[in-house]
Design a protein around this motif. Structure first.
Motif, PDB file in Angstrom:
ATOM      1  N   PRO A   1       9.650  18.844   9.348  1.00 20.29           N
ATOM      2  CA  PRO A   1       9.780  18.594   7.912  1.00 20.29           C
ATOM      3  C   PRO A   1       8.818  19.465   7.105  1.00 20.29           C
ATOM      4  O   PRO A   1       7.653  19.615   7.486  1.00 20.29           O
ATOM      5  CB  PRO A   1       9.419  17.103   7.780  1.00 20.29           C
ATOM      6  CG  PRO A   1       9.771  16.522   9.115  1.00 20.29           C
ATOM      7  CD  PRO A   1       9.440  17.597  10.106  1.00 20.29           C
ATOM      8  N   PRO A   2       9.279  20.073   6.010  1.00 20.74           N
ATOM      9  CA  PRO A   2       8.417  20.918   5.190  1.00 20.74           C
ATOM     10  C   PRO A   2       7.410  20.081   4.397  1.00 20.74           C
ATOM     11  O   PRO A   2       7.769  19.402   3.435  1.00 20.74           O
ATOM     12  CB  PRO A   2       9.395  21.629   4.243  1.00 20.74           C
ATOM     13  CG  PRO A   2      10.757  21.360   4.792  1.00 20.74           C
ATOM     14  CD  PRO A   2      10.663  20.068   5.519  1.00 20.74           C
ATOM     15  N   VAL A   3       6.167  20.095   4.822  1.00 24.42           N
ATOM     16  CA  VAL A   3       5.124  19.295   4.187  1.00 24.42           C
ATOM     17  C   VAL A   3       3.861  20.142   4.031  1.00 24.42           C
ATOM     18  O   VAL A   3       3.671  21.126   4.740  1.00 24.42           O
ATOM     19  CB  VAL A   3       4.789  18.026   5.010  1.00 24.42           C
ATOM     20  CG1 VAL A   3       5.974  17.073   5.044  1.00 24.42           C
ATOM     21  CG2 VAL A   3       4.357  18.394   6.434  1.00 24.42           C
TER      22      VAL A   3
ATOM     23  N   GLY B   1       0.794  -1.226   0.000  1.00 23.67           N
ATOM     24  CA  GLY B   1       0.000   0.000   0.000  1.00 23.67           C
ATOM     25  C   GLY B   1       0.820   1.266   0.000  1.00 23.67           C
ATOM     26  O   GLY B   1       0.265   2.355   0.150  1.00 23.67           O
ATOM     27  N   GLY B   2       2.150   1.150  -0.177  1.00 19.94           N
ATOM     28  CA  GLY B   2       2.986   2.340  -0.211  1.00 19.94           C
ATOM     29  C   GLY B   2       2.653   3.227  -1.398  1.00 19.94           C
ATOM     30  O   GLY B   2       2.221   2.760  -2.457  1.00 19.94           O
ATOM     31  N   GLN B   3       2.862   4.540  -1.225  1.00 26.11           N
ATOM     32  CA  GLN B   3       2.478   5.516  -2.233  1.00 26.11           C
ATOM     33  C   GLN B   3       3.697   6.180  -2.854  1.00 26.11           C
ATOM     34  O   GLN B   3       4.819   6.052  -2.369  1.00 26.11           O
ATOM     35  CB  GLN B   3       1.587   6.593  -1.603  1.00 26.11           C
ATOM     36  CG  GLN B   3       0.378   6.013  -0.881  1.00 26.11           C
ATOM     37  CD  GLN B   3      -0.460   7.086  -0.225  1.00 26.11           C
ATOM     38  OE1 GLN B   3      -1.481   7.489  -0.747  1.00 26.11           O
ATOM     39  NE2 GLN B   3      -0.019   7.574   0.927  1.00 26.11           N
ATOM     40  N   GLY B   4       3.463   6.912  -3.940  1.00 26.52           N
ATOM     41  CA  GLY B   4       4.519   7.633  -4.612  1.00 26.52           C
ATOM     42  C   GLY B   4       4.999   8.819  -3.803  1.00 26.52           C
ATOM     43  O   GLY B   4       4.301   9.309  -2.898  1.00 26.52           O
ATOM     44  N   GLU B   5       6.193   9.311  -4.144  1.00 23.99           N
ATOM     45  CA  GLU B   5       6.850  10.321  -3.320  1.00 23.99           C
ATOM     46  C   GLU B   5       6.126  11.666  -3.288  1.00 23.99           C
ATOM     47  O   GLU B   5       6.270  12.433  -2.335  1.00 23.99           O
ATOM     48  CB  GLU B   5       8.291  10.533  -3.780  1.00 23.99           C
ATOM     49  CG  GLU B   5       8.460  11.023  -5.198  1.00 23.99           C
ATOM     50  CD  GLU B   5       8.569   9.899  -6.216  1.00 23.99           C
ATOM     51  OE1 GLU B   5       9.045  10.166  -7.325  1.00 23.99           O
ATOM     52  OE2 GLU B   5       8.174   8.749  -5.889  1.00 23.99           O
ATOM     53  N   ARG B   6       5.323  11.975  -4.277  1.00 23.04           N
ATOM     54  CA  ARG B   6       4.595  13.241  -4.224  1.00 23.04           C
ATOM     55  C   ARG B   6       3.437  13.177  -3.232  1.00 23.04           C
ATOM     56  O   ARG B   6       3.031  14.205  -2.681  1.00 23.04           O
ATOM     57  CB  ARG B   6       4.087  13.615  -5.618  1.00 23.04           C
ATOM     58  CG  ARG B   6       5.182  14.063  -6.576  1.00 23.04           C
ATOM     59  CD  ARG B   6       4.678  14.189  -7.990  1.00 23.04           C
ATOM     60  NE  ARG B   6       4.248  12.891  -8.504  1.00 23.04           N
ATOM     61  CZ  ARG B   6       3.652  12.704  -9.686  1.00 23.04           C
ATOM     62  NH1 ARG B   6       3.402  13.753 -10.456  1.00 23.04           N
ATOM     63  NH2 ARG B   6       3.304  11.506 -10.084  1.00 23.04           N
ATOM     64  N   GLU B   7       2.927  11.982  -3.003  1.00 26.45           N
ATOM     65  CA  GLU B   7       1.858  11.826  -2.013  1.00 26.45           C
ATOM     66  C   GLU B   7       2.430  11.689  -0.612  1.00 26.45           C
ATOM     67  O   GLU B   7       1.940  12.298   0.347  1.00 26.45           O
ATOM     68  CB  GLU B   7       1.000  10.591  -2.345  1.00 26.45           C
ATOM     69  CG  GLU B   7      -0.231  10.441  -1.472  1.00 26.45           C
ATOM     70  CD  GLU B   7      -1.276  11.520  -1.736  1.00 26.45           C
ATOM     71  OE1 GLU B   7      -1.998  11.884  -0.778  1.00 26.45           O
ATOM     72  OE2 GLU B   7      -1.374  12.007  -2.883  1.00 26.45           O
ATOM     73  N   ALA B   8       3.458  10.877  -0.484  1.00 28.90           N
ATOM     74  CA  ALA B   8       4.093  10.679   0.831  1.00 28.90           C
ATOM     75  C   ALA B   8       5.481  10.106   0.630  1.00 28.90           C
ATOM     76  O   ALA B   8       5.711   9.310  -0.277  1.00 28.90           O
ATOM     77  CB  ALA B   8       3.250   9.748   1.700  1.00 28.90           C
TER      78      ALA B   8
ATOM     79  N   ARG C   1       6.955  18.908   0.488  1.00 27.98           N
ATOM     80  CA  ARG C   1       7.225  20.051  -0.368  1.00 27.98           C
ATOM     81  C   ARG C   1       8.487  19.801  -1.205  1.00 27.98           C
ATOM     82  O   ARG C   1       9.264  18.882  -0.909  1.00 27.98           O
ATOM     83  CB  ARG C   1       7.381  21.312   0.487  1.00 27.98           C
ATOM     84  CG  ARG C   1       6.106  21.721   1.206  1.00 27.98           C
ATOM     85  CD  ARG C   1       6.349  22.939   2.084  1.00 27.98           C
ATOM     86  NE  ARG C   1       5.165  23.251   2.884  1.00 27.98           N
ATOM     87  CZ  ARG C   1       5.140  24.106   3.887  1.00 27.98           C
ATOM     88  NH1 ARG C   1       6.267  24.742   4.243  1.00 27.98           N
ATOM     89  NH2 ARG C   1       4.026  24.347   4.552  1.00 27.98           N
ATOM     90  N   PRO C   2       8.712  20.606  -2.229  1.00 29.99           N
ATOM     91  CA  PRO C   2       9.880  20.388  -3.101  1.00 29.99           C
ATOM     92  C   PRO C   2      11.200  20.332  -2.361  1.00 29.99           C
ATOM     93  O   PRO C   2      12.097  19.566  -2.741  1.00 29.99           O
ATOM     94  CB  PRO C   2       9.816  21.593  -4.057  1.00 29.99           C
ATOM     95  CG  PRO C   2       8.367  21.944  -4.123  1.00 29.99           C
ATOM     96  CD  PRO C   2       7.829  21.670  -2.744  1.00 29.99           C
ATOM     97  N   GLU C   3      11.360  21.125  -1.290  1.00 24.85           N
ATOM     98  CA  GLU C   3      12.634  21.126  -0.586  1.00 24.85           C
ATOM     99  C   GLU C   3      12.922  19.802   0.109  1.00 24.85           C
ATOM    100  O   GLU C   3      14.079  19.480   0.413  1.00 24.85           O
ATOM    101  CB  GLU C   3      12.705  22.291   0.412  1.00 24.85           C
ATOM    102  CG  GLU C   3      11.561  22.367   1.391  1.00 24.85           C
ATOM    103  CD  GLU C   3      10.470  23.321   0.947  1.00 24.85           C
ATOM    104  OE1 GLU C   3       9.972  24.090   1.791  1.00 24.85           O
ATOM    105  OE2 GLU C   3      10.109  23.291  -0.257  1.00 24.85           O
ATOM    106  N   VAL C   4      11.886  19.004   0.376  1.00 23.98           N
ATOM    107  CA  VAL C   4      12.095  17.653   0.889  1.00 23.98           C
ATOM    108  C   VAL C   4      12.577  16.746  -0.236  1.00 23.98           C
ATOM    109  O   VAL C   4      13.559  16.012  -0.106  1.00 23.98           O
ATOM    110  CB  VAL C   4      10.812  17.086   1.520  1.00 23.98           C
ATOM    111  CG1 VAL C   4      10.969  15.598   1.825  1.00 23.98           C
ATOM    112  CG2 VAL C   4      10.454  17.840   2.792  1.00 23.98           C
ATOM    113  N   LEU C   5      11.899  16.811  -1.364  1.00 27.83           N
ATOM    114  CA  LEU C   5      12.206  15.903  -2.465  1.00 27.83           C
ATOM    115  C   LEU C   5      13.557  16.206  -3.107  1.00 27.83           C
ATOM    116  O   LEU C   5      14.251  15.285  -3.556  1.00 27.83           O
ATOM    117  CB  LEU C   5      11.087  15.960  -3.511  1.00 27.83           C
ATOM    118  CG  LEU C   5       9.697  15.543  -3.011  1.00 27.83           C
ATOM    119  CD1 LEU C   5       8.663  15.686  -4.117  1.00 27.83           C
ATOM    120  CD2 LEU C   5       9.707  14.120  -2.474  1.00 27.83           C
ATOM    121  N   ASP C   6      13.929  17.487  -3.167  1.00 25.99           N
ATOM    122  CA  ASP C   6      15.195  17.810  -3.825  1.00 25.99           C
ATOM    123  C   ASP C   6      16.370  17.880  -2.857  1.00 25.99           C
ATOM    124  O   ASP C   6      17.462  18.303  -3.223  1.00 25.99           O
ATOM    125  CB  ASP C   6      15.079  19.110  -4.624  1.00 25.99           C
ATOM    126  CG  ASP C   6      14.866  20.357  -3.745  1.00 25.99           C
ATOM    127  OD1 ASP C   6      15.080  20.287  -2.526  1.00 25.99           O
ATOM    128  OD2 ASP C   6      14.474  21.397  -4.304  1.00 25.99           O
TER     129      ASP C   6
END
Length: 473
Positions: free
Chosen positions: A378-380, A343-350, A456-461
């Motif tokens: 964490p920036p979310v 049930g894991g989701q993609g990185e844009r969702e979580a 948010r983008p700063e988490v992903l990048d």
């Protein structure tokens, strides 16, 4: 009489090259090719059959595991216990089930469950389209994921993608040619069964009555309006202690799920180990082949688990995996997610960064004390949590506070003047200024997951840096 010259081919090539125009000489390279000198002895053939059986069975395991897992899970999740525990989200086939309490250490249905949301589960057999109706949640976070039988996430309905206003969604089976009714959005599913896996945020300490009332406004009904209360799924074959029981379940599942066109060439190879669309028959397999297959089934889980290391990056000691909604041909990772991270989701969702070791690379254990210091929350765009799990069964950890995570909604969370958050991680309750942030650990091995919903983008990048986890003195 002059003697006759007999030229070998290499010599002839050499002389021709020597007579070539200046600057064009090139020696013919000689490459090693062991197949040309490998004898067809019984020993070599047996070795080859075992290796072939191993390679094919390992590939079939990592490719087919999600399908077997989904068939097994679906039957589990439509088997509703009586009485039904409040943490259970089980419901009969083609009906919607909600948990009415957050997961605890007593909830055993879902490995690596969160302690942030009420879960929803709906198993649909798509003999016709179904209509998902969702209410206005007034910006409360929710998501309904739609997984096909390969545990591939095909659609999101929820706060990030579709918003939180009321809506209706037509879930269409493969090849459906009907007209979508007005006011509905069509969502096509590629397999004839689908699993709807939902999450609805519950904040620590809030009055849950409005949340429970909101749950009742979610519904999934057939487009025709007809229902069959007696509907169920046929039982899986009884495999007992059959060493090849996995392949029997895989063959059974393939009778009702089409092989994707991109996978047909791969699947055709599995005929050499007795696996075909019509079923699994090991009767004609040689003993060396069977030996290799048995070994592959024992190694398969380790190969899936290793995919996290081989396909994820490491950020300050945390395994950082992306692409959980876009596996492509990464079948081992798909198998891993279908197993302990179902049930894991993609990185844009979580995002779900996982931590197994401390800053010295040593396995995490409740025999030690640790500290995680976040430079800031964490920036979310939704919320975050750091959750504790037993390493052996991947379940939440019982403790004196009944606290399974520390996060956005932790009551009394201490935040320093500079915005940093220090979280003690240990088995015994700590003293000191950050004791309110304690994340209880078991006595033995454990791991933690830092969930970040709608990062948010700063988490992903990687602009916002992951915190280090250090062993306390």
């Amino acid at each position: 009489m002059k003697p006759t010259l007999t030229w070998s081919l290499p010599l002839a090539v050499f002389l021709v090259a020597c007579n070539a125009p200046s600057g064009t000489f090139a020696a013919t390279p000689v490459y090693p090719d062991e197949l040309l000198t490998t004898p067809g002895t019984p020993e070599v053939v047996a070795k080859g059959l075992e290796a072939d059986g191993y390679a094919l069975a390992l590939s079939a395991y990592t490719w087919g595991y999600p399908l077997v897992r989904m068939e097994r899970v679906m039957r589990d999740y439509i088997d509703v216990p009586s009485p039904k525990p409040p943490t259970s989200y089980r419901a009969p086939l083609n009906q919607t089930g909600w948990a009415t309490a957050l997961a605890t250490s007593d909830a055993k249905d879902m490995p690596t469950a969160n302690n942030d949301t009420y879960y929803m589960s709906t198993v649909l057999e798509l003999s016709e389209p179904y209509v998902l109706t969702v209410p206005d949640t007034r910006d409360r976070y929710y998501v309904v994921d739609m997984f096909n039988m390969w545990q591939e996430l095909e659609h999101y309905v929820g706060r990030r993608v579709t918003g939180t206003k009321a809506g209706r969604y037509l879930i269409a089976p493969p090849g459906w040619k009907g007209k979508t009714p007005a006011g509905m959005k069509r969502l096509d599913i590629s397999t004839n069964k689908v699993w709807l896996w939902g999450r609805l945020q519950v904040k620590q300490g809030e009055d849950t009555a409005p949340v429970l009332a909101l749950q009742k406004q979610f519904s999934v009904k057939p487009l025709s309006g007809k229902t069959s209360a007696a509907a169920s799924l046929p039982p899986l074959p009884d495999i007992g202690n059959d060493e090849f029981g996995f392949f029997k379940h895989l063959a059974f599942a393939l009778k009702s799920t089409d092989i994707k066109p991109a996978d047909k060439a791969l699947f055709a190879q599995f005929e050499r180990i007795g696996l075909k669309k019509e079923g699994f028959d090991p009767g004609k397999l040689s003993e060396p082949t069977r030996k290799g297959m048995a070994r592959a089934l024992k190694d398969g889980p380790a190969v899936a688990m290793a995919s996290l290391a081989s396909t994820s990056s490491v950020r300050n000691g945390w395994n950082w995996a992306t692409g959980l909604d876009s596996f492509g041909y990464n079948y081992p990772l798909r198998a891993l997610v279908a197993g302990p991270y179902l049930g894991g989701q993609g990185e844009r969702e979580a995002m779900y960064p996982i931590r197994y070791t401390d800053s010295d690379g040593k396995e995490l254990s409740g025999a030690n004390r640790y500290v995680v210091k976040l430079s800031s929350a964490p920036p979310v765009n939704a919320f975050w949590s750091l959750t504790m799990y037993n390493a052996d069964d991947k379940m939440l950890v019982p403790n004196e506070l009944n606290r399974y995570k520390v996060g956005t909604d932790t009551q009394g969370l201490k935040v320093a003047a500079d915005g940093s958050i220090t979280i003690p991680i240990q088995a015994a309750k700590p003293d000191g200024e950050n004791s309110a942030n304690w994340l209880p650990a078991p006595n033995g091995p454990f791991y933690v997951i830092l969930r970040m919903y709608q990062p948010r983008p700063e988490v992903l990048d990687n602009t916002w840096k992951m915190p280090q986890l250090t062993k306390a003195p």
